[in-house]
Write a protein that holds these residues in place. Sequence first.
Motif: not given
Length: 510
Positions: A443-456
Amino acid sequence: MKRLLAFFAVFGLFVAACAGGDSGDENGAAPGASPPTEAAEAPAPEGTAAAEDAGVSNGADAPEPAGDDGESEAPEDTASPKPSDGALADGEPAAISDPIFQPTCGGEGELSATATGVTAETIKVGAPQIDYAELSNLGLVQLDRGDNEVILQALAQEVNDNGGICGRMVETVTYKFLPFGTDTSLAGCVYFTEDEQVFAVLGPFTRVPAGNICVTETYSTALLGAPFNAEDRARANAPWVHLEIATDRVLEVFVAALDKAGLLADLGNVAVHSGAGRQELVDNVLVPALEAAGVEIAERTVIDVPSGDTQAGAAVWRTFAEIYRNADINTVFIDGDNVFGVEQLIQNGLDVKLFNAEFSTFSYGLGGSSDPSFFEAYTLGSPYAGDDVNQRTEDCIDAFERQSGIEVIPTEQLPEDETDWFTPVRGYCRVFDLFVQLAAAAGPNLTNETLQAAIDGFGPIELPNEAFASLGVGKYDARDGVVLMKWDPEAGDDNAGDFVVISDLIDTGS
């Protein structure tokens, strides 16, 4: 009754500089087990892809690189995609639902600078590439695989022409490294993370895991498309996804594929063999997977001999052959290299069925034996190899040609002395598509945390040259689609024997 045999062999003649395939990266025995014994198998020939997928060698030697920039090759990737008559069907890959490089954004919100390498307008990514020119200067390899910077810029332009990733444009940088030692790969890691401050690195520092660890652990930067084992992944301080099958999971995948194909029935008395360096992994993954599939293990053998000590290795395998004979063993699951094992089983007249998940080392062992036609042997394969591509790969290659004006000719059809764009383009298509889909899902708030959440939370994912793939919590290697191969003593070059595909696509993730 299952019995663990830890065969001790103390030979101080010499220890080879490079470990054999049985040694692996895991050290120590499983809790409560007898002290381990390590294999004295001959190393796989230089240039095999097995070393790349393991991701454990520190690259002290300078072997000819087998992988491609952006495409880490696993042993199973050398399989033919053409199943034999009467192949075992297990469904077809799902149709592509979204056009290449036009992902749906996973949310709404105002764009801003959310992380290193991410501004309100752009996302910067880096990609390591093997320095083939320098390898040529060193007299190691002669390969012309085009300019990877051109490839990345073309794919990024295709994304940007379609609106970018959630509205952000993609910027790319590359760095050339040598696939041995650590100096150039660590310099590349610093270049990406300190100098260019990228959000993510796409593709591996091939054969130099120290570079991959530098990216994910030292600099907490996301890494997509590089191999890992469980220990590597546990050390990471940022998202890390492998396109293929992680070293630690391949044994589980192999058993799942065999079970779905009905090849675990009527195995008779079964032995499981490994080197000491892989003993814990085999005990914790392969053995439980077989037992869960209803396979009873009669013998468990472990070998510990310095790699390269051929006399010692052959002597220990002669002992194992007698143990198998006395236990009336019908089937042997071998983990890792098996050159001496195959030879000694032949010379001792054992008629056993063989299984080994690692295509490269298994093929090498059978091909080097005195009578490979003696065995019924099975291994694991990928449904795509050579010049074969799926529709998503074709769409990506079309995008590259459209943006670059360069025609991509399949490698096997390429005229002599012309640049091979096919191999690197196909490799970058895989890892670039992976990044675009995951970053969009974040999503728009691209961070390591949101990228990991997307992967999970991603689940099944459509990728170039992956028949079936998925990501989720605890599953960070994408490939699920495999085929099974059987040894054919009359196949291959000069009818010297090779593995041939015997199954249709098998989805081990379902």
